[in-house]
Each structure stands twice: as structure tokens, then as C-alpha cells.
Design a protein around this motif. Structure first.
Motif, short mmCIF file in Angstrom:
data_model
loop_
_atom_site.label_atom_id
_atom_site.label_comp_id
_atom_site.label_asym_id
_atom_site.label_seq_id
_atom_site.Cartn_x
_atom_site.Cartn_y
_atom_site.Cartn_z
N ILE A 105 -6.49 -8.43 -11.33
CA ILE A 105 -6.76 -9.31 -10.19
C ILE A 105 -6.17 -8.69 -8.93
O ILE A 105 -5.12 -8.05 -8.97
CB ILE A 105 -6.15 -10.69 -10.42
CG1 ILE A 105 -6.87 -11.41 -11.56
CG2 ILE A 105 -6.17 -11.55 -9.16
CD1 ILE A 105 -6.25 -12.74 -11.95
N GLY A 106 -6.86 -8.89 -7.81
CA GLY A 106 -6.34 -8.46 -6.52
C GLY A 106 -5.91 -9.67 -5.72
O GLY A 106 -6.37 -10.79 -5.96
N THR A 107 -5.02 -9.46 -4.77
CA THR A 107 -4.61 -10.55 -3.88
C THR A 107 -4.46 -10.03 -2.47
O THR A 107 -3.95 -8.92 -2.26
CB THR A 107 -3.31 -11.22 -4.37
OG1 THR A 107 -2.98 -12.31 -3.50
CG2 THR A 107 -2.15 -10.26 -4.41
N THR A 108 -4.95 -10.81 -1.51
CA THR A 108 -4.84 -10.42 -0.10
C THR A 108 -4.17 -11.55 0.67
O THR A 108 -4.28 -12.72 0.32
CB THR A 108 -6.23 -10.16 0.51
OG1 THR A 108 -6.97 -11.38 0.60
CG2 THR A 108 -7.03 -9.17 -0.32
N GLY A 109 -3.48 -11.17 1.75
CA GLY A 109 -2.80 -12.16 2.57
C GLY A 109 -2.77 -11.75 4.02
O GLY A 109 -2.66 -10.56 4.34
N TYR A 110 -2.88 -12.74 4.89
CA TYR A 110 -2.93 -12.51 6.33
C TYR A 110 -1.78 -13.26 6.99
O TYR A 110 -1.56 -14.44 6.72
CB TYR A 110 -4.26 -12.99 6.89
CG TYR A 110 -5.44 -12.24 6.32
CD1 TYR A 110 -6.07 -11.23 7.04
CD2 TYR A 110 -5.89 -12.51 5.03
CE1 TYR A 110 -7.13 -10.51 6.50
CE2 TYR A 110 -6.95 -11.79 4.47
CZ TYR A 110 -7.57 -10.79 5.22
OH TYR A 110 -8.60 -10.09 4.67
N CYS A 111 -1.03 -12.56 7.87
CA CYS A 111 0.10 -13.17 8.56
C CYS A 111 1.08 -13.73 7.52
O CYS A 111 1.61 -12.98 6.71
CB CYS A 111 -0.40 -14.23 9.54
SG CYS A 111 0.87 -14.94 10.61
N MET A 112 1.30 -15.03 7.49
CA MET A 112 2.23 -15.61 6.51
C MET A 112 1.77 -15.38 5.08
O MET A 112 2.56 -15.50 4.13
CB MET A 112 2.41 -17.09 6.75
CG MET A 112 1.15 -17.92 6.67
SD MET A 112 1.45 -19.69 6.52
CE MET A 112 1.48 -19.86 4.73
N GLY A 113 0.49 -15.03 4.88
CA GLY A 113 -0.02 -14.76 3.55
C GLY A 113 0.42 -13.42 3.00
O GLY A 113 0.37 -13.20 1.79
N GLY A 114 0.86 -12.50 3.88
CA GLY A 114 1.29 -11.19 3.42
C GLY A 114 2.40 -11.26 2.40
O GLY A 114 2.28 -10.71 1.29
N PRO A 115 3.53 -11.92 2.71
CA PRO A 115 4.59 -12.02 1.71
C PRO A 115 4.19 -12.82 0.47
O PRO A 115 4.72 -12.60 -0.61
CB PRO A 115 5.73 -12.71 2.47
CG PRO A 115 5.11 -13.33 3.67
CD PRO A 115 3.93 -12.46 4.01
N LEU A 116 3.23 -13.73 0.62
CA LEU A 116 2.77 -14.49 -0.55
C LEU A 116 2.09 -13.57 -1.56
O LEU A 116 2.18 -13.80 -2.78
CB LEU A 116 1.83 -15.61 -0.12
CG LEU A 116 2.48 -16.75 0.68
CD1 LEU A 116 1.43 -17.75 1.14
CD2 LEU A 116 3.56 -17.44 -0.14
N THR A 117 1.41 -12.53 -1.09
CA THR A 117 0.80 -11.59 -2.03
C THR A 117 1.88 -10.88 -2.84
O THR A 117 1.71 -10.62 -4.03
CB THR A 117 -0.06 -10.55 -1.32
OG1 THR A 117 0.76 -9.63 -0.57
CG2 THR A 117 -1.08 -11.19 -0.39
N MET A 118 2.99 -10.56 -2.19
CA MET A 118 4.06 -9.85 -2.88
C MET A 118 4.74 -10.74 -3.92
O MET A 118 5.07 -10.29 -5.02
CB MET A 118 5.07 -9.32 -1.87
CG MET A 118 4.46 -8.35 -0.87
SD MET A 118 5.63 -7.71 0.34
CE MET A 118 6.58 -6.55 -0.66
N ARG A 119 4.91 -12.00 -3.59
CA ARG A 119 5.49 -12.93 -4.56
C ARG A 119 4.53 -13.12 -5.74
O ARG A 119 4.95 -13.28 -6.88
CB ARG A 119 5.84 -14.24 -3.88
CG ARG A 119 6.88 -14.08 -2.78
CD ARG A 119 7.53 -15.38 -2.38
NE ARG A 119 8.38 -15.19 -1.20
CZ ARG A 119 9.59 -14.63 -1.20
NH1 ARG A 119 10.09 -14.18 -2.34
NH2 ARG A 119 10.29 -14.49 -0.08
N THR A 120 3.23 -13.13 -5.45
CA THR A 120 2.22 -13.25 -6.50
C THR A 120 2.27 -12.04 -7.43
O THR A 120 2.28 -12.17 -8.65
CB THR A 120 0.82 -13.37 -5.88
OG1 THR A 120 0.77 -14.52 -5.04
CG2 THR A 120 -0.25 -13.49 -6.96
N ALA A 121 2.31 -10.85 -6.84
CA ALA A 121 2.32 -9.62 -7.63
C ALA A 121 3.57 -9.50 -8.49
O ALA A 121 3.52 -9.01 -9.63
CB ALA A 121 2.20 -8.41 -6.70
N ALA A 122 4.71 -9.98 -7.97
CA ALA A 122 5.95 -9.90 -8.73
C ALA A 122 6.01 -10.94 -9.84
O ALA A 122 6.56 -10.68 -10.92
CB ALA A 122 7.14 -10.08 -7.79
N ALA A 123 5.42 -12.10 -9.59
CA ALA A 123 5.46 -13.17 -10.59
C ALA A 123 4.49 -12.92 -11.74
O ALA A 123 4.74 -13.38 -12.86
CB ALA A 123 5.12 -14.50 -9.92
#
Length: 292
Positions: A169-187
Motif C-alpha cells: 500500500i502507498g500513502t500520501t499526505g499534504y501539509c499536515m498530512g505529511g507526518p501522518l504518512t510517516m506514522r502510518t508507515a511506521a505503524a
């Protein structure tokens, strides 16, 4: 997720009225179709299926947009919008990504408080009430809610017949969504194969839960498209990201774009078509090589 100063930085571009692309923003005001503003794929004739969906999480029911090619199974992509939330521009971006062969879920990150739309049409941060309302929504999120939501959304995606669970799966994030992608990838390192942050804010902080500290838990390859003015404010952030990903032996494309924070969504006041297209092309290249 990040402190109030970080959120202030992430939305500052809305206050830069002198850098507004008047021609494009004027087109939006006159009702120009967002679809027309997103260049079509050459020769693309992919039939899509799109639906507004509701996803149960431990904290409530999240409203979201799901779009995918009408036939077959495809790699999934989880999209985290910017502070203005789930709206027509992000639905159109999801549809465009689906045309390239992905099953795309774009969520309302503020579902605990309010269903989409969570921002007024053509929201303006010069308006104190609008700014306070959206900052309040964003400030209610944190590292825990990010993991809770990411887990629920990925579980939902894996239950869909249009999603190929054999592919990452891929995840993308914009502005405040950027760090959310990293938390998703780590979890969810076993499922997230690629992440992309576009003008993300709060990626590197001095807090003990800074997103960059999560990189050792990831397996995802990454794209960081950084705005020029964000880099001017935090010139060391890109270097910390490079060092952190290199130490973890994970590929990461990290580039500062000659564009203003918020340049990617086509309804942004600082939308930069040329640089947005470049970032989009890099995203497709990342997904093509990693979501396999």
C-alpha cells in the motif's frame, strides 16, 4: 502530531496573498471545473468506480472517498489531506491517481468532530474565525489518533474486493498530512511500501514523538517534496531526513521545490501547475517501483 507553531508554519501560505496565482484562483472562483485543472493522462480511458464510504474506527465513523478502476484488483493508496480536509479538489486528485491503476481512499481526518466539508469553500486564513476553527480541528489530532486511524483505514482497504492485498500500500499526505504518512508507515510496516509527503509540516521536530524518529520502524520507500519557504525556515530538516533514512538503509527522494508551501492541490491559492506536475510524476514513479 505536532505543536501549534508547526501548524502555524503549515498554513502560513494562506496568508501570503501577494504570492497568489490570481489567474488560476480566479478560474476557481468563476466555477472552472477542478477536473479541467488537473491535466488528463495521455490516452487514459480508464473506467472508474467511486463511492462515498463510511469506515468504523475505535473512535467513531470516518467519512471518506473511495475510487478505483471499475475492473480488477489494484494496489491501494491512503491519502491524508491538508488542513482544509476532504473536498472536491482531493476527490479529483484521487480519481486521477485511480486512472493510473490504484484503489484510492481519501479520508476526512477530522471525522471525530465534523463530517466533510470541514472548511468553508475557498477558506481564507485571514479570517480569524476560520483560522481558529481549523486550527482547533487539527490540534485535536495527535500521534495516537494517527495510528488508530491508519490501522482502521488499512484494515478497511484490505477488505475491499478492488484492492490487491498481495501488493504493498502507498500513502500520501499534504501539509499536515505529511507526518501522518510517516506514522502510518511506521505503524504498519508490513503493508506500507511507499510514502510521499508534499509540503509536509512538522516532519522533524525536537519532540520525543517527532515523525523522523519513526523511520527505523518503516520499510517504506519515500518521496519528500519540500516547499522553498519551508526549507528557508527549517534548512536542516531535509538533512536530518536524509541522514535518518540513510542510516535505516531506506531509499528516500528528498527535494526542495521552487514553490510555496501548499503548491500541490489545484484549489490552493498558491497552486503551481508546473511544480505540481513534477511532484505528481515523481509520485507515480515511486508507486510504480514499490507497490508490487
Amino acid at each position: 502530531m505536532c505543536d501549534n507553531d508547526s501548524f502555524d508554519d503549515m498554513v502560513e501560505y494562506q496568508l501570503r496573498s501577494n504570492e497568489l496565482s490570481r489567474r488560476r484562483f480566479g478560474a476557481i472562483a468563476m466555477g472552472t471545473s477542478l477536473t479541467a485543472m488537473l491535466p488528463s493522462l495521455a490516452g487514459a480511458a480508464v473506467a472508474l468506480k467511486e463511492t462515498e464510504v463510511e469506515i468504523k474506527t475505535p473512535d467513531g465513523v470516518c467519512d471518506a472517498h473511495f475510487v478505483h478502476p471499475a475492473e480488477g484488483k489494484h494496489p491501494a493508496v491512503l491519502v491524508w489531506p491538508d488542513i482544509f480536509g476532504l473536498r472536491p479538489a482531493f476527490r479529483e486528485m484521487g480519481k486521477r491517481l485511480a486512472e493510473s491503476g490504484y484503489a484510492v481512499l481519501t479520508v476526512n481526518p477530522f471525522y471525530r468532530t465534523k463530517k466533510a466539508p470541514t472548511a468553508p469553500e475557498k477558506a481564507d486564513f485571514n479570517d480569524p474565525a476560520t483560522r481558529a476553527a481549523l486550527m482547533g480541528l487539527a490540534g485535536a489530532l495527535n500521534a495516537t489518533t494517527a495510528v488508530t486511524d491508519a490501522t482502521a483505514f488499512v484494515t478497511w482497504l484490505d477488505a475491499q474486493t478492488a484492492v490487491d492485498k498481495k501488493k504493498k500500500i502507498g500513502t500520501t499526505g499534504y501539509c499536515m498530512g505529511g507526518p501522518l504518512t510517516m506514522r502510518t508507515a511506521a505503524a504498519l510496516p508490513n503493508r506500507i511500501g511507499a510514502g510521499a509527503s508534499f509540503h509536509g509540516g512538522g516532519l522533524v521536530t525536537d519532540k520525543p514523538d517527532s515523525p523522523h524518529l519513526l523511520v527505523p520502524r518503516m520499510t517504506a520507500h519515500y518521496l519528500f517534496a519540500i516547499a522553498r519557504n519551508d526549507d528557508e525556515k527549517e534548512p536542516n530538516a531535509k538533512d536530518v531526513l536524509r541522514e535518518t533514512f540513510a542510516k535505516a538503509k531506506l531509499p528516500a527522494e528528498i527535494e526542495v521545490y521552487p514553490a510555496i508551501h501548499g503548491w500541490c492541490p489545484p484549489d490552493s491559492r498558491v497552486y503551481d501547475e508546473a511544480q505540481a506536475e513534477k511532484a505528481w510524476g515523481r509520485l507515480l514513479a515511486l508507486f510504480k517501483t514499490t507497490l508490487v
